[in-house]
Design an enzyme around this catalytic site. Structure first.
Site, PDB file in Angstrom:
ATOM      1  N   ASP A  44      -3.961 -17.642  -9.551  1.00 33.50           N
ATOM      2  CA  ASP A  44      -5.224 -17.477  -8.857  1.00 33.50           C
ATOM      3  C   ASP A  44      -6.349 -17.776  -9.855  1.00 33.50           C
ATOM      4  OD1 ASP A  44      -7.134 -16.424  -6.908  1.00 33.50           O
ATOM      5  OD2 ASP A  44      -7.224 -14.663  -8.187  1.00 33.50           O
ATOM      6  N   ASP A  46     -10.306 -16.726  -9.328  1.00 30.38           N
ATOM      7  CA  ASP A  46     -11.310 -15.670  -9.427  1.00 30.38           C
ATOM      8  C   ASP A  46     -10.691 -14.337  -9.840  1.00 30.38           C
ATOM      9  OD1 ASP A  46     -13.555 -17.204  -8.690  1.00 30.38           O
ATOM     10  OD2 ASP A  46     -13.089 -16.984  -6.566  1.00 30.38           O
ATOM     11  N   GLU A  93     -11.112  -6.604   3.836  1.00 25.93           N
ATOM     12  CA  GLU A  93     -10.096  -7.169   2.928  1.00 25.93           C
ATOM     13  C   GLU A  93      -9.401  -6.069   2.135  1.00 25.93           C
ATOM     14  OE1 GLU A  93      -9.683  -9.955  -1.086  1.00 25.93           O
ATOM     15  OE2 GLU A  93     -11.614  -9.852  -0.048  1.00 25.93           O
ATOM     16  N   SER A 114     -19.028 -18.417   5.785  1.00 29.51           N
ATOM     17  CA  SER A 114     -19.555 -18.714   4.449  1.00 29.51           C
ATOM     18  C   SER A 114     -19.686 -20.217   4.248  1.00 29.51           C
ATOM     19  CB  SER A 114     -18.637 -18.117   3.372  1.00 29.51           C
ATOM     20  OG  SER A 114     -18.627 -16.705   3.435  1.00 29.51           O
ATOM     21  N   SER A 161      -6.315 -21.206  -5.302  1.00 30.35           N
ATOM     22  CA  SER A 161      -7.478 -20.338  -5.130  1.00 30.35           C
ATOM     23  C   SER A 161      -8.022 -20.359  -3.706  1.00 30.35           C
ATOM     24  CB  SER A 161      -8.589 -20.771  -6.087  1.00 30.35           C
ATOM     25  OG  SER A 161      -9.783 -20.065  -5.833  1.00 30.35           O
ATOM     26  N   ALA A 162      -8.406 -19.177  -3.236  1.00 33.11           N
ATOM     27  CA  ALA A 162      -9.121 -19.068  -1.961  1.00 33.11           C
ATOM     28  C   ALA A 162     -10.620 -19.241  -2.181  1.00 33.11           C
ATOM     29  CB  ALA A 162      -8.832 -17.720  -1.306  1.00 33.11           C
ATOM     30  N   LYS A 211      -2.224 -18.063   1.004  1.00 30.01           N
ATOM     31  CA  LYS A 211      -1.987 -18.930  -0.152  1.00 30.01           C
ATOM     32  C   LYS A 211      -0.486 -19.218  -0.273  1.00 30.01           C
ATOM     33  CE  LYS A 211      -4.549 -17.721  -3.785  1.00 30.01           C
ATOM     34  NZ  LYS A 211      -5.277 -16.863  -4.729  1.00 30.01           N
ATOM     35  N   ASP A 237      -4.469 -11.316  -8.823  1.00 38.05           N
ATOM     36  CA  ASP A 237      -5.138 -10.013  -8.888  1.00 38.05           C
ATOM     37  C   ASP A 237      -5.232  -9.350  -7.522  1.00 38.05           C
ATOM     38  OD1 ASP A 237      -8.650 -10.198  -8.387  1.00 38.05           O
ATOM     39  OD2 ASP A 237      -7.222 -11.775  -7.896  1.00 38.05           O
TER      40      ASP A 237
END
Length: 301
Positions: A44, A46, A93, A114, A161-162, A211, A237
């Site tokens: 990942d 972030d 989330e 977003s 990554s999202a 993912k 994470d």
């Protein structure tokens, strides 16, 4: 000892938490004996490859935070809407009373809204690149060493990554001058019109809970690099990261390392159900580097 890895010393470190030492040992032995030729690393971005907090304790930026941090006072109404989405959907989330299946529709709405706001914001590619150059994204300590050695040993490194892949690639170019040939970013990519304005995002949308191989691009550029590699080190994470999958049919061993960046008293036990190693309040890549070094030191592959 597992190869050159001093496992007892690693397990004695205060930031290291392990639920099943035997399973971990078996995985490490298989991965180390397989050597670099059998290895790929999936991470990942972030708050995994990047730090959660800087050395002063201030929260670092994520890919999406690059926008609200940069726009700020210049367009407060846009910023209010953008940050408002975080306050609306962020608690969902992290609501442990909801299943992943229950969260997915909200995550899809969050990401879609977003992306819509970013397109509506009229951002040009050069302006975004300037935002990234001055943002507070920081790599974890010694992540640069980890990435350099993976390049030297031709280990495929897939950043899954999202976040926003375009921003990740911009950041890597600012940091290292280029994106190395063994490094591949699978993420939400921006599209730009002829005048350089953001006008689209790639499909399918990638959010924190999808993912997996279902969102892999059909023309993935790293297929040849990962072919025949059976061992995976996975870094993440969030619980969703534990299921990251790039569609490797031959995969035999997956060593999962999870970072707990906050609320350790609530999260460690949960993360131990999904990750082989859980690292608490560790803003470095020192533990992954120790494991990778043992793999590189194995001269039998």
């Amino acid at each position: 000892m597992v190869g050159s890895l001093k496992l007892d010393e690693l397990l004695s470190l205060p930031q290291v938490h392990v639920k099943d030492i035997k399973s971990l040992t078996d995985k490490l032995q298989n991965i180390v004996s397989g050597g670099a030729d059998q290895l790929m690393v999936i991470s990942d971005f972030d708050f995994t490859l990047s730090r959660f907090a800087d050395k002063s304790g201030n929260r670092c930026s994520s890919c999406y935070c690059v926008f609200d941090s940069a726009v700020g006072t210049n367009n407060p109404e846009w910023c209010r809407k953008f940050v408002g989405l975080y306050h609306k959907y962020g608690p969902i989330e992290h609501d442990h009373s909801l299943s992943i299946e229950e969260k997915v529709p909200f995550m899809e709405a969050w990401w879609q809204q977003s992306h819509g706001l970013i397109i509506q914001g009229g951002f040009k590619k050069q302006a975004i690149d300037d935002y990234v150059a001055h943002c507070n994204i920081q790599l974890r300590d010694n992540a640069d060493i980890m990435m350099k050695k993976m390049t030297n040993h031709a280990v495929p490194f897939i950043i899954f990554s999202a976040g926003i892949g375009t921003i990740i690639e911009m950041y890597l170019r600012h940091k290292f001058g280029r994106v190395e040939s063994n490094t591949h970013v699978v993420s939400n990519m921006m599209g730009f019109d002829d005048d350089g304005y953001v006008n689209s995002f790639s499909d399918p949308l990638i959010h924190v809970f999808c993912k997996n191989s279902s969102v892999m691009p059909a023309d993935r550029t790293f297929s040849e690099q990962i072919e025949g590699r059976k061992n995976v080190i996975l870094l993440g994470d969030s619980v969703g990261d534990a299921f990251m999958d790039v569609g490797v049919e031959e995969e035999q061993v997956s060593l999962k390392i999870g970072f707990v960046n906050h609320d350790a008293d609530k999260l460690v036990d949960k993360y131990l159900n999904y990750f082989d190693i859980v690292l608490v309040d560790d803003q470095s890549m020192d533990i992954p580097n120790q494991i990778l070094e043992a793999i590189y030191n194995n001269k039998n592959y």
